[in-house]
Design a protein around this motif. Structure first.
Motif, mmCIF file in Angstrom:
data_model
loop_
_atom_site.group_PDB
_atom_site.id
_atom_site.type_symbol
_atom_site.label_atom_id
_atom_site.label_comp_id
_atom_site.label_asym_id
_atom_site.label_seq_id
_atom_site.Cartn_x
_atom_site.Cartn_y
_atom_site.Cartn_z
ATOM 1 N N PRO A 1 0.659 -0.754 0.439
ATOM 2 C CA PRO A 1 0.065 0.025 0.050
ATOM 3 C C PRO A 1 1.137 1.355 0.073
ATOM 4 C CG PRO A 1 -0.801 -1.884 1.818
ATOM 5 C CD PRO A 1 0.544 -1.877 0.712
ATOM 6 N N PHE A 2 0.577 2.324 -0.726
ATOM 7 C CA PHE A 2 1.254 3.986 -0.924
ATOM 8 C C PHE A 2 0.451 4.912 -0.137
ATOM 9 C CE2 PHE A 2 -0.679 4.553 -4.736
ATOM 10 C CZ PHE A 2 -0.946 5.793 -5.032
ATOM 11 N N ALA A 3 -0.068 5.693 0.402
ATOM 12 C CA ALA A 3 -0.625 6.865 0.342
ATOM 13 C C ALA A 3 -0.193 8.422 0.039
ATOM 14 C CB ALA A 3 -1.266 6.838 1.879
ATOM 15 N N ILE A 4 -0.450 8.794 -0.783
ATOM 16 C CA ILE A 4 0.176 9.940 -1.052
ATOM 17 C C ILE A 4 -1.128 11.460 0.031
ATOM 18 C CG2 ILE A 4 0.359 12.405 -2.814
ATOM 19 C CD1 ILE A 4 0.968 10.517 -4.289
ATOM 20 N N ILE A 5 -0.394 12.289 0.995
ATOM 21 C CA ILE A 5 -0.855 13.382 1.950
ATOM 22 C C ILE A 5 -0.049 14.512 1.196
ATOM 23 C CG2 ILE A 5 -1.451 14.086 3.700
ATOM 24 C CD1 ILE A 5 0.525 10.883 4.076
ATOM 25 N N PRO B 1 2.853 20.785 -1.996
ATOM 26 C CA PRO B 1 3.782 19.762 -0.597
ATOM 27 C C PRO B 1 3.036 18.541 -0.568
ATOM 28 C CG PRO B 1 2.791 21.270 0.611
ATOM 29 C CD PRO B 1 2.065 22.195 -0.600
ATOM 30 N N ALA B 2 3.659 17.238 -0.952
ATOM 31 C CA ALA B 2 2.734 16.514 -0.788
ATOM 32 C C ALA B 2 4.336 14.975 -0.467
ATOM 33 C CB ALA B 2 2.327 16.120 -2.123
ATOM 34 N N LEU B 3 2.999 14.442 0.487
ATOM 35 C CA LEU B 3 4.301 13.153 1.259
ATOM 36 C C LEU B 3 3.790 12.212 0.563
ATOM 37 C CD1 LEU B 3 6.571 13.535 3.871
ATOM 38 C CD2 LEU B 3 4.028 12.927 4.797
ATOM 39 N N LEU B 4 5.099 11.032 0.526
ATOM 40 C CA LEU B 4 4.376 10.406 0.394
ATOM 41 C C LEU B 4 5.082 8.468 1.211
ATOM 42 C CD1 LEU B 4 3.787 7.745 -2.096
ATOM 43 C CD2 LEU B 4 5.972 7.972 -2.524
#
Ligand code: SAH
Length: 481
Positions: A409-413, A443-446
């Motif tokens: 799984p991944f999530a981009i915030i 800005p986004a974080l993975l």
């Protein structure tokens, strides 16, 4: 964007100035009491007056104009309050005042009024006025009650001591910066606690002591983490340092809401690096500014998004300060990984799913970062990539080629912890496609790892996560509608 307030706050010196109150009932009486407290010269216009007002007229404390409102009542008046229970009558007062450019407050009618009376908290000469801009007087009142309980009387006593010492303070400390430091010394010292205990003499002594203590004029730098944007996620120490700052050098990532908490008359300098800009030139300029202002004796705050020591080049800046013999302190902040994970419902470690956590950057000095891909491909660990909205295809290919499961799984915030937060979740094999479809912006974080799957289950903040699963997508759309 926060709403621009429709009202401009202003405190009026009404001493000896004529104020007209139209209406002779209980509401008018309450307003008149407050006006008399402020020293206004009050005229009340009404056919009949309730008892208290009638008594005040008899005692000569207010003047009475008998009858229905007449435009000439506004002669020589600075301010008028329409307090009748008849909207038409109030409206006539407001219109006549408007024609003469006199401020008019209309009780309980923000629409007719050109001036509104705020909810107030008073502590001695100190006043806090609260307005909801007419949107919700109840909310303003609620806040007032809260402040009433939070602010004790020692504040009023302190304000009185400062008022008494005013001339002495100005004479002793003609320099504004020195004066501000004196106030900080008093406020961080025992004076208020002494007043709380009722020991006014000792409090007075504390103020006198603070007045003769000479302050060092060395400048210094506080390297401060501003967290992810929500001011609630600042530390109390960051807040204190921001309140004492003379100069604030801040990144672009630092939110307006956080900057609004800093001392109003500090000098704000934005030193953000722009995508595609010359980062080294910007960094060199930051170093120059830090040295220049600290040498000038200023208290400099270097304010960075998140934590200054996590992908923030904070270390480099301190090395420069140390080399120039400039004192510094470091105030940590909540880094994006921690803030985003919390607000996306992703526990970064989990007894069953992740025993380690890595903070990584997707970008190195010159292009895509190189990593130990074999190590990163191990299961049961959480990878958090900063600055990671580009190069996702390569990232996915490298991880899968080195053995990380395509179903990881991944999530981009995006805009984590802010009201506009978006979370996009899926599995590693579809990462670049989903990021593209949903046009992820900085800005986004993975986050990559087993724990990212919790984004759906433990969602609690902002919009639900967007996933490739059609049912979830529909639910997300329904929620958004
Ligand atoms: N020192 C900062 C990181 C600076 S690098 C910290 O500790 O958080 C900038 C990167 O941080 C961005 O590219 C993004 O990946 C991440 N970031 C910062 N704020 C963020 C936010 N509110 N939401 C998502 N990512 C964020």
């Amino acid at each position: 964007m926060p709403d621009a307030p429709a009202l401009f706050p202003l405190f009026l010196d009404l001493r000896g100035r004529r104020v007209l109150v139209v209406g002779g009932g209980g509401v008018a009486a309450r307003k008149i009491r407050a006006l008399l407290d402020a020293g206004a010269s009050v005229t009340v216009g009404a056919p009949v007056l309730e008892l208290v007002l009638a008594a005040q007229v008899r005692e000569g404390r207010i003047t009475h104009l008998r009858g229905e409102f007449d435009e000439t009542w506004l002669d020589d008046v600075w301010l008028v309050i329409a307090a009748t229970d008849d909207r038409e009558a109030n409206s006539a007062v407001a219109a006549a005042a408007q024609a003469r450019r006199i401020w008019a407050n209309v009780v309980d009618d923000a629409e007719l009024a050109s001036a509104q009376l705020p909810a107030r908290v008073q502590r001695g000469p100190l006043q806090i006025a609260i307005s909801s801009g007419g949107s919700s007087p109840m909310l303003a009142r609620h806040l007032r009650e809260k402040l009433e309980t939070e602010l004790d009387d020692s504040l009023g006593a302190l304000a009185r001591l400062f008022a008494d010492a005013r001339t002495r303070i100005r004479a002793q400390l003609p320099d504004l910066t020195a004066r501000r430091r004196f106030f900080q010394r008093v406020l961080s010292g025992p004076a208020q606690a002494l007043l709380r205990r009722g020991d006014t003499d000792a409090a007075q002594q504390a103020i006198d002591d603070a007045l003769i203590t000479t302050t060092p004029t060395h400048g210094s730098v506080a390297l401060v983490g501003a967290g992810p944007g929500d001011p609630g996620l600042l530390t109390l120490r960051a807040l204190r340092v921001l309140n004492e700052a003379d100069v604030i050098l801040h990144d672009r990532l630092v939110s307006r809401e956080v900057l609004n908490l800093a001392r109003r008359d500090a000098e704000f300098i934005e030193v953000g690096k722009r995508v595609g800009g010359d980062h080294d030139a910007t960094q060199a300029r930051i170093h120059d500014l830090l040295i220049e202002h600290a040498r000038a004796g200023k208290r400099v705050v270097r304010l960075k998004g998140g934590d200054p020591f996590v992908f923030g080049r904070g270390g480099e800046e301190l090395e420069v300060l140390r080399a120039h013999g400039i004192g510094f302190e470091v105030v940590p902040g909540i880094t994006a990984a921690v803030a985003c994970a919390a607000h996306a419902g992703i526990p970064l470690t989990h007894r069953e799913h992740a025993q380690s956590l890595r903070l990584l950057t997707a970008q190195a000095r010159d292009g895509d970062a190189e990593h130990d891909w074999t190590a990163l491909a191990q299961p049961q660990q959480t990878l958090v990539f900063y600055m990671g909205v580009v190069g996702l295809e390569r990232l996915r290919d490298k991880l899968i080629a080195h053995g990380r499961a395509a179903s990881t799984p991944f999530a981009i915030i995006e805009n984590g912890s802010r009201p506009e937060q978006r979370v996009i979740a899926g599995s590693l094999d579809e990462l670049p496609e989903l990021a593209r479809i949903h046009a992820v912006q900085a800005p986004a974080l993975l986050v990559i790892g087993e724990v990212a799957a919790f984004a759906t289950e433990l969602h609690w903040f902002g919009a639900p996560p967007i996933t490739s699963d059609v049912r979830c997508l529909q639910r997300a759309l329904a929620h958004a509608a």
